[in-house]
Design an enzyme around this catalytic site. Structure first.
Site, short mmCIF file in Angstrom:
data_model
loop_
_atom_site.label_atom_id
_atom_site.label_comp_id
_atom_site.label_asym_id
_atom_site.label_seq_id
_atom_site.Cartn_x
_atom_site.Cartn_y
_atom_site.Cartn_z
N SER A 144 0.85 -1.18 0.02
CA SER A 144 -0.03 0.13 0.00
C SER A 144 0.95 1.18 0.09
CB SER A 144 -1.01 -0.18 1.23
OG SER A 144 -1.46 1.17 1.51
N TYR A 157 -2.74 -0.87 10.15
CA TYR A 157 -2.88 -1.08 8.65
C TYR A 157 -1.35 -0.78 8.20
CZ TYR A 157 -4.18 -0.91 3.84
OH TYR A 157 -4.29 -0.93 2.42
P1 NDP Z 1 -11.81 -5.02 -0.97
O1 NDP Z 1 -12.41 -4.98 0.65
O2 NDP Z 1 -12.56 -4.83 -2.02
O3 NDP Z 1 -11.14 -6.74 -1.02
C1 NDP Z 1 -10.57 -7.03 0.05
C2 NDP Z 1 -10.68 -8.56 -0.14
O4 NDP Z 1 -9.91 -9.27 0.73
C3 NDP Z 1 -11.78 -9.28 -0.19
O5 NDP Z 1 -12.19 -9.98 -1.56
C4 NDP Z 1 -12.32 -10.00 0.97
O6 NDP Z 1 -13.12 -11.23 0.62
C5 NDP Z 1 -10.97 -10.43 1.23
N1 NDP Z 1 -10.62 -10.88 2.55
C6 NDP Z 1 -10.67 -10.07 3.78
N2 NDP Z 1 -10.46 -10.77 4.68
C7 NDP Z 1 -10.27 -11.88 4.40
C8 NDP Z 1 -10.16 -13.27 5.20
N3 NDP Z 1 -10.00 -13.17 6.53
N4 NDP Z 1 -10.18 -14.43 4.49
C9 NDP Z 1 -10.11 -14.39 3.23
N5 NDP Z 1 -10.23 -13.24 2.44
C10 NDP Z 1 -10.49 -12.07 3.17
O7 NDP Z 1 -10.58 -4.11 -0.99
P2 NDP Z 1 -9.46 -3.87 -1.98
O8 NDP Z 1 -9.77 -4.34 -3.21
O9 NDP Z 1 -9.26 -2.33 -1.87
O10 NDP Z 1 -8.07 -4.45 -1.18
C11 NDP Z 1 -7.29 -5.43 -1.57
C12 NDP Z 1 -5.84 -5.38 -1.29
O11 NDP Z 1 -5.48 -4.03 -1.54
C13 NDP Z 1 -5.84 -5.18 0.30
O12 NDP Z 1 -4.86 -5.84 0.77
C14 NDP Z 1 -5.51 -3.52 0.77
O13 NDP Z 1 -5.10 -3.50 1.85
C15 NDP Z 1 -4.70 -3.37 -0.50
N6 NDP Z 1 -4.84 -1.94 -0.87
C16 NDP Z 1 -5.98 -1.27 -1.25
C17 NDP Z 1 -5.99 -0.12 -1.85
C18 NDP Z 1 -7.22 0.62 -2.17
O14 NDP Z 1 -7.11 1.77 -2.70
N7 NDP Z 1 -8.20 -0.04 -2.49
C19 NDP Z 1 -4.91 1.05 -1.62
C20 NDP Z 1 -3.52 -0.01 -0.99
C21 NDP Z 1 -3.65 -1.21 -1.08
P3 NDP Z 1 -14.20 -11.63 1.64
O15 NDP Z 1 -15.01 -10.33 1.81
O16 NDP Z 1 -14.88 -12.94 0.80
O17 NDP Z 1 -13.64 -12.18 2.56
#
Ligand code: NDP
Length: 254
Positions: A144, A157
């Site tokens: 990130s 985070y």
């Molecule tokens: P979302 O909330 O759309 O996606 C997060 C994903 O993580 C979901 O698909 C969720 O699936 C999965 N997840 C969370 N907890 C669990 C768990 N315990 N077990 C299995 N799956 C899990 O967010 P983003 O797409 O934005 O985030 C994806 C990654 O990118 C993260 O690591 C985030 O920190 C990182 N990121 C995002 C940024 C942004 O601006 N969006 C910027 C920088 C980094 P489910 O709900 O099915 O559990």
């Protein structure tokens, strides 16, 4: 030589059922790899699978809570059972708790660290033997801007995302001898469920990101596809331990 040919390869993408994970899964699938998406939400997974199948990808879903070691092991074993191999692991699943450090509970701290960092360690450890058997592999860890910067509400985070970069570097050095490349990608502000929640909590975030980002816009999940294709395939065979911003210039601008 096709530097982006992933035909016959198998990729596991945690959190591939939405947001950035699905964007990266689409990028890898567009190069011909079979995809296993993992997450907890089956409805989101069904929608994501439809999107992958519509683009002609061979894709399946394995339900997993990646905070649980048993689920990480079962995920990799399940992917091998489905497709016979695991060549690419994208540790993308993540979460956030936005609180000042003095208000963050120990449980919240562990929840964020377990979801964002420990899960990546456990899934990588689980995938390592398969990659060694196959003579190599690719691991892509999602960091990130908080891997680079701090923010008052992001103690847990930022700690997890700083850890992602250092874990990637350490594993890159450990597993170079096994022909496994381990890299991190550092997304800027990307429009997903996670940041939609942030925009509801933080006044003016939509505009401040646009102003602060040299390219003048939020990223989309599809903006993450290209870097995933690059880091998953032969084009990046001599790239390891890197942390690559995909941020419209956010990390290089004052
Ligand atoms: P979302 O909330 O759309 O996606 C997060 C994903 O993580 C979901 O698909 C969720 O699936 C999965 N997840 C969370 N907890 C669990 C768990 N315990 N077990 C299995 N799956 C899990 O967010 P983003 O797409 O934005 O985030 C994806 C990654 O990118 C993260 O690591 C985030 O920190 C990182 N990121 C995002 C940024 C942004 O601006 N969006 C910027 C920088 C980094 P489910 O709900 O099915 O559990």
């Amino acid at each position: 030589m096709n530097l982006f040919d992933l035909k016959g390869k198998v990729a596991v993408v945690t959190g591939g059922n939405g947001g950035i994970g699905l964007g990266m899964a689409r990028g890898i699938a567009s190069c011909g790899a079979s995809i296993v998406i993992a997450g907890r939400d089956r409805d989101k997974a069904a929608t994501a699978l439809t999107a992958l199948h519509e683009m002609g990808a061979d894709a399946g879903f394995i339900a997993a809570d990646i905070t649980q070691k048993a689920d990480c092991l079962a995920l990799i074993a399940g992917a091998e059972a489905l497709y016979g191999r695991v060549d690419i692991l994208v540790n993308n699943a993540g979460t956030s708790v936005r609180k000042m450090p003095q208000d963050l509970s120990e449980d919240e701290w562990h929840h964020v660290l377990d979801t964002n960092l420990t899960s990546a360690f456990l899934c990588s450890q689980a995938a390592y033997p398969a990659m060694v058997r196959q003579g190599g592999g690719k691991m892509i860890n999602v960091g990130s801007m908080m891997s680079l910067f701090g923010a008052p509400y992001a103690t847990a985070y930022a700690s997890s995302k700083g850890g992602i970069v250092q874990m990637s570097r350490a594993m890159a050095t450990a597993w170079a001898k096994d022909n496994i490349q381990v890299n991190a990608v550092l997304p800027g502000w990307i429009d997903t469920d996670l940041t939609r929640r942030a925009r509801q909590q933080v006044d003016g975030l939509q505009n401040s990101v646009e102003k602060r980002t040299p390219q003048g816009r939020w990223g989309t999940a599809d903006d993450m596809a290209g870097v995933a294709a690059f880091l998953a395939g032969p084009a990046s065979d001599f790239v390891t331990g890197a942390a690559i911003p995909v941020d419209g210039g956010f990390s290089v601008a004052m």
